[in-house]
Structure formats: structure tokens, C-alpha cells
Design an enzyme around this catalytic site. Structure first.
Site, PDB file in Angstrom:
ATOM      1  N   ASP A  46      -7.279   5.813   9.419  1.00 14.65           N
ATOM      2  CA  ASP A  46      -7.237   4.970   8.179  1.00 14.65           C
ATOM      3  C   ASP A  46      -8.467   5.597   7.371  1.00 14.65           C
ATOM      4  OD1 ASP A  46      -5.406   3.024   6.724  1.00 14.65           O
ATOM      5  OD2 ASP A  46      -5.271   2.658   8.875  1.00 14.65           O
ATOM      6  N   ARG A  57       0.912  -0.967   0.167  1.00 11.89           N
ATOM      7  CA  ARG A  57      -0.169  -0.060   0.134  1.00 11.89           C
ATOM      8  C   ARG A  57       0.880   1.324   0.096  1.00 11.89           C
ATOM      9  NH1 ARG A  57      -2.633   3.724  -0.025  1.00 11.89           N
ATOM     10  NH2 ARG A  57      -4.879   4.169   0.924  1.00 11.89           N
ATOM     11  N   TYR A  58       1.992   1.291   0.775  1.00 10.68           N
ATOM     12  CA  TYR A  58       2.863   2.495   0.720  1.00 10.68           C
ATOM     13  C   TYR A  58       4.102   1.820   0.246  1.00 10.68           C
ATOM     14  CZ  TYR A  58      -0.885   3.457   4.033  1.00 10.68           C
ATOM     15  OH  TYR A  58      -1.977   3.922   4.591  1.00 10.68           O
ATOM     16  N   LYS A 103      -3.499   5.902   5.509  1.00 12.68           N
ATOM     17  CA  LYS A 103      -3.168   6.300   7.170  1.00 12.68           C
ATOM     18  C   LYS A 103      -2.847   7.819   7.359  1.00 12.68           C
ATOM     19  CE  LYS A 103      -1.075   2.964   9.705  1.00 12.68           C
ATOM     20  NZ  LYS A 103      -0.952   1.818   8.575  1.00 12.68           N
ATOM     21  N   ASP A 128     -11.817   1.771  12.999  1.00 13.07           N
ATOM     22  CA  ASP A 128     -12.073   1.514  11.603  1.00 13.07           C
ATOM     23  C   ASP A 128     -13.835   1.573  11.211  1.00 13.07           C
ATOM     24  OD1 ASP A 128      -9.653   2.404  10.364  1.00 13.07           O
ATOM     25  OD2 ASP A 128      -9.072   0.358  11.430  1.00 13.07           O
ATOM     26  N   CYS A 173     -11.032  -9.820  18.863  1.00  9.16           N
ATOM     27  CA  CYS A 173     -11.103  -8.540  19.560  1.00  9.16           C
ATOM     28  C   CYS A 173     -12.511  -8.359  18.854  1.00  9.16           C
ATOM     29  CB  CYS A 173     -10.123  -7.424  19.123  1.00  9.16           C
ATOM     30  SG  CYS A 173      -8.423  -7.945  19.658  1.00  9.16           S
ATOM     31  N   ARG A 219     -10.183  -6.340  10.540  1.00  8.75           N
ATOM     32  CA  ARG A 219      -9.957  -6.901   9.472  1.00  8.75           C
ATOM     33  C   ARG A 219     -10.782  -8.327   9.558  1.00  8.75           C
ATOM     34  NH1 ARG A 219      -4.167  -7.248   9.293  1.00  8.75           N
ATOM     35  NH2 ARG A 219      -3.819  -5.273   8.237  1.00  8.75           N
ATOM     36  N   ARG A 229       7.124  -0.180   2.197  1.00  6.00           N
ATOM     37  CA  ARG A 229       6.843  -1.388   2.928  1.00  6.00           C
ATOM     38  C   ARG A 229       5.737  -2.192   2.709  1.00  6.00           C
ATOM     39  NH1 ARG A 229       5.899   3.685   4.150  1.00  6.00           N
ATOM     40  NH2 ARG A 229       4.264   4.458   5.724  1.00  6.00           N
ATOM     41  N   CYS A 279     -12.570  -5.881  15.857  1.00  5.57           N
ATOM     42  CA  CYS A 279     -11.532  -6.289  14.670  1.00  5.57           C
ATOM     43  C   CYS A 279     -11.840  -5.682  13.353  1.00  5.57           C
ATOM     44  CB  CYS A 279     -11.364  -7.658  14.527  1.00  5.57           C
ATOM     45  SG  CYS A 279      -9.916  -8.200  13.160  1.00  5.57           S
ATOM     46  N   CYS A 319      -6.209 -15.718  15.880  1.00  7.43           N
ATOM     47  CA  CYS A 319      -5.694 -15.026  16.772  1.00  7.43           C
ATOM     48  C   CYS A 319      -6.048 -15.856  18.066  1.00  7.43           C
ATOM     49  CB  CYS A 319      -6.373 -13.704  17.030  1.00  7.43           C
ATOM     50  SG  CYS A 319      -6.324 -12.670  15.356  1.00  7.43           S
TER      51      CYS A 319
HETATM   52  C1  LIG Z   1      -0.337   0.847   8.348  1.00 12.49           C
HETATM   53  C2  LIG Z   1       0.073  -0.024   7.508  1.00 12.49           C
HETATM   54  C3  LIG Z   1       1.437   0.085   7.181  1.00 12.49           C
HETATM   55  C4  LIG Z   1       2.661   0.663   7.903  1.00 12.49           C
HETATM   56  O1  LIG Z   1       2.876   2.199   8.053  1.00 12.49           O
HETATM   57  P1  LIG Z   1       3.583   3.010   8.960  1.00 12.49           P
HETATM   58  O2  LIG Z   1       3.125   4.187   9.155  1.00 12.49           O
HETATM   59  O3  LIG Z   1       4.769   2.671   8.525  1.00 12.49           O
HETATM   60  O4  LIG Z   1       3.256   2.250  10.304  1.00 12.49           O
HETATM   61  C5  LIG Z   1       1.963  -0.722   6.015  1.00 12.49           C
HETATM   62  N1  LIG Z   1       1.234  -1.187   5.249  1.00 12.49           N
HETATM   63  C6  LIG Z   1      -0.157  -1.178   5.118  1.00 12.49           C
HETATM   64  C7  LIG Z   1      -1.059  -1.835   4.304  1.00 12.49           C
HETATM   65  C8  LIG Z   1      -0.620  -0.538   6.565  1.00 12.49           C
HETATM   66  O5  LIG Z   1      -1.962  -0.377   6.775  1.00 12.49           O
HETATM   67  S1  SF4 Z   2      -7.743  -6.874  15.902  1.00 10.50           S
HETATM   68 FE1  SF4 Z   2      -8.298  -8.589  14.517  1.00 10.50          FE
HETATM   69  S2  SF4 Z   2      -6.334  -9.498  13.653  1.00 10.50           S
HETATM   70 FE2  SF4 Z   2      -5.813  -8.006  15.343  1.00 10.50          FE
HETATM   71  S3  SF4 Z   2      -5.577  -9.438  17.255  1.00 10.50           S
HETATM   72 FE3  SF4 Z   2      -7.570  -8.625  17.246  1.00 10.50          FE
HETATM   73  S4  SF4 Z   2      -8.820 -10.049  16.137  1.00 10.50           S
HETATM   74 FE4  SF4 Z   2      -6.953 -10.544  15.626  1.00 10.50          FE
END
Ligand SMILES: *Cc1c(COP(=O)(O)O)cnc(C)c1O
Ligand code: SF4
Length: 355
Positions: free
Chosen positions: A315, A97-98, A322, A278, A114, A119, A101, A117, A110
Site C-alpha cells: 500500500d 477507496r476503489y 495498493k 505498512d 498483532c 490500523r 468495492r 497492526c 480483535c
Molecule cells: C485492499 C483494499 C480493498 C480490496 O482490494 P482488492 O485488491 O480487491 O483485494 C478494498 N478497499 C480498501 C480500502 C482496501 O484497502
Molecule cells: S492486523 Fe490489526 S486489525 Fe488485523 S487482526 Fe491484527 S490487530 Fe486486528
């Protein structure tokens, strides 16, 4: 398939069994009575967290772990992929995405699920651990993308993987292409601190540089067992950061956050991010209005040291990525002078130098 590849974890996954340990409240019972076929995000709570939950009279911890009827309320602006990750999946479970990284979803499991969550489209679906072939595909991608310098191991919880597998993945991805460091994001030091062993600390400190990022939200999660786990990592020289989610009825109070972040600094963990919730389906009862988040963060900023203060980030829905919030101090540029707001709200001037 089932749990394939993940370390088996002793946990409560059944509401009947949970009910035997903690009397459930009507709003929690309501999750069950929804009559829905698809249970959404599964129930899973570790015995360690159950113990913390019972001690925490504020009820904050149970809000994070015990599902409620409100989870069935989905608002029209909530979406299954609020971070807009799917369009950036360049290789199976690898999100780029960035620019410099990538994020790799090693497993969808997990130790505790949570309730907020973000995701949940992916988490808890029993997809298993990323296989050797798939890891190789990520490695190939990194070799052909030298702009990538950091790999974030995520999920699910990457510490669900057994030591040997994790060791091998760190070795492969930590040395691929231009990658020079890894980040390992996990909630396990909080919910299953016994997973943090001397052997694991050895793995995280002996190969490519690994930064441990701990997902923690409340000072009551800083237990003696958590502190022992963190100490084990600190003694091995593993750098540690934290990330937290701002949650309604949990930590939406500057005093609570200050206590959490000061506790982390004392333990050797630098608070890194505080995330605005989110827009994941069925999580509105846990989200804090943005205006309130901003005022909480402003107050927090005046209370704690720079070391203890994380960045407050959101986000952006719709794929904006972000963004850090609440630190905006520039009030404007007037007649060659910047007007900058101090922590107590007064405006000071800083001259714009001639070029
Ligand atoms: C948050 C995130 C990162 C890391 O972002 P930083 O600002 O460097 O902490 C990298 N990839 C994705 C997809 C993210 O959501
Ligand atoms: S936020 Fe979602 S992916 Fe992260 S530890 Fe909790 S349940 Fe697992």
C-alpha cells in the site's frame, strides 16, 4: 461502552499474567518499562495462540503477539493512517477507496492484537460494534452507489461479532444496491479457531455469497484446530483466500513462506495477498526492506505453483493505494518485440502483433 457488542473472548490482557505462563525476554520487558501513559495497541493473546507460541521454538509467533520495547520507536516516515483511509471514509467506518468495492470496519476489537497492526489508529480502542443505524447508513450509501459490487467486512476482526448480528449484517449489506458478494477478513480461524462453529459456517454459506479471507503469516499457525475450522468452512462450500504480512524475523524466508502457502493450498485456501509491511507507528522492527522483500518473492515464485503463490503487494504511502510488486517480467520493447524475463532470469522475445 467497553466491549460493547463484541463476543467476550477469554484472553490474556495483562503482562503479569502472561509472565506467569511464559518467561519474558528483556526486549519484551522493555515495553513495560517505557513509562509511557498511553499503552498504544493493547496486549491481548488467546490461550490457543499461547499454546502455539510455546511450541514454536523459532520465536516467530511471539514476535507477532508479545509487545517489545521497540514499539516505542516511531520513525519520522511512519504515520497513524499509513493506508490513507480517513480521507475515503464516505460514511461512518465505511471506506470507499476503489471504485467497485467498499470496506466496512464492523468493530475495532480483535481476539489477538498483532504487534504489526497497520490500523492501530483504530484497533483496540473499545469503540464497540457498528450499530444498526450506522449499518443502515452504509446500506443507503450502497443503494445510491450502484458501482459498488462487493463489500469487505473488516475491522478489527468481524468474527468478534456474535452470530446473530453478523447474520443480519451479511443479509443487509450483501443485498444492498448492486452488491453481489461479501468478503470477510479475519484472523480468528488462526488465533481462536473454536469460534468457527457449524452454526457460523451455516450463516456464511446460506445467504449472499461470502468469501472468507484468512489472515495467517506462519506455517506454525496451521494447527490441527485451524485445519478443523477451515475444513468446516470448506465442507460448506465457502470459498477461502488468505492474506499474509511479510514480517522480519517471522516469515522473511522463501522456505517458510513456501511451507505456509503449500499448507494453505492443501487445506483448500488460495493464497491471495502477501503484503509488504505498512508504515504504521512503532513497527519498523517487524518490517522487511523492500529490496529484500522483492528478492524473497522472486525466489518464492520459482519454488511454488501458481495456485500457491499470492500477489506481493504494497500500500503506497501518501495515498497511492495498493500495488502489486515483483511480478514485473517485461524487460522492454525493442524493434517491435517485447523482451520478457523468464523465471530463471533469461530474456525471451515475444512479437508485438501489428494492429
Ligand atoms: C485492499 C483494499 C480493498 C480490496 O482490494 P482488492 O485488491 O480487491 O483485494 C478494498 N478497499 C480498501 C480500502 C482496501 O484497502
Ligand atoms: S492486523 Fe490489526 S486489525 Fe488485523 S487482526 Fe491484527 S490487530 Fe486486528
Amino acid at each position: 461502552m467497553g466491549n460493547s457488542g463484541n463476543t467476550p473472548v477469554k484472553a490474556i490482557e495483562n503482562i503479569e499474567i502472561l509472565r506467569e505462563s511464559v518467561p519474558l525476554r528483556p526486549e519484551e520487558e522493555a515495553w513495560l518499562r517505557s513509562g509511557k501513559e498511553n499503552p498504544g495497541l493493547p496486549l491481548r493473546i488467546t490461550p490457543h495462540y499461547l499454546k502455539l507460541m510455546k511450541k514454536d521454538l523459532s520465536g516467530a509467533l511471539r514476535r507477532m503477539a508479545i509487545p517489545r520495547g521497540e514499539e516505542w520507536t516511531v520513525l519520522d516516515y511512519e504515520t497513524p493512517d499509513p493506508l490513507h483511509e480517513e480521507p475515503y471514509e464516505v460514511v461512518h467506518r465505511c471506506i470507499h477507496r476503489y471504485r467497485d468495492r467498499v470496506l466496512v470496519l464492523l468493530t475495532d476489537a480483535c481476539a489477538l492484537y498483532c504487534r504489526y497492526c497497520f490500523r492501530r489508529r483504530f484497533t483496540g480502542e473499545n469503540r464497540g460494534v457498528l450499530g444498526d443505524e450506522e449499518i443502515r447508513a452504509v446500506k443507503d450509501y450502497l443503494e445510491s452507489h450502484p458501482e459498488v459490487r462487493e463489500v469487505i467486512l473488516s475491522g478489527g476482526d468481524p468474527l468478534m461479532l456474535p452470530d446473530r448480528k453478523l447474520d443480519s449484517i451479511i443479509g443487509i449489506l450483501g443485498n444492498a444496491g448492486s452488491v453481489r458478494s461479501l468478503r470477510l477478513s479475519s484472523r480468528i480461524p488462526v488465533v481462536l479457531p473454536s469460534r468457527i462453529t457449524a452454526a457460523l459456517a451455516g450463516i456464511l454459506s446460506s445467504g449472499p455469497r461470502v468469501w472468507q479471507v484468512i489472515h495467517i503469516n506462519h506455517p506454525a499457525e496451521i494447527s490441527p484446530e485451524f485445519l478443523a475450522a477451515v475444513d468446516l468452512l470448506a465442507k460448506r462450500g465457502i470459498p477461502m483466500l488468505s492474506q499474509s504480512v511479510l514480517l522480519k524475523g517471522v516469515n522473511d524466508d522463501p522456505e517458510i513462506l513456501a511451507k505456509l502457502f503449500r499448507g494453505l493450498v492443501a487445506a483448500g485456501v488460495k493464497p491471495y495477498y502477501l503484503f509488504q509491511g505498512d508504515l504504521a507507528p512503532g513497527t519498523s522492527h517487524l518490517r522487511v526492506p523492500l529490496s529484500r522483500g522483492l528478492s524473497i518473492f522472486r525466489e518464492l515464485s520459482s519454488m511454488v505453483s501458481g495456485l500457491a503463490l499470492p500477489a506481493y503487494a504494497v500500500d503506497l504511502p501518501g495515498g497511492g493505494g495498493k500495488v502489486r510488486l515483483g511480478a514485473e517480467a517485461i524487460a522492454g520493447l525493442h524493434d517491435g518485440e517485447y523482451h520478457i524475463r523468464s523465471i530463471d532470469g533469461r530474456i525471451f522475445r515475444y512479437p508485438e502483433e501489428p494492429v
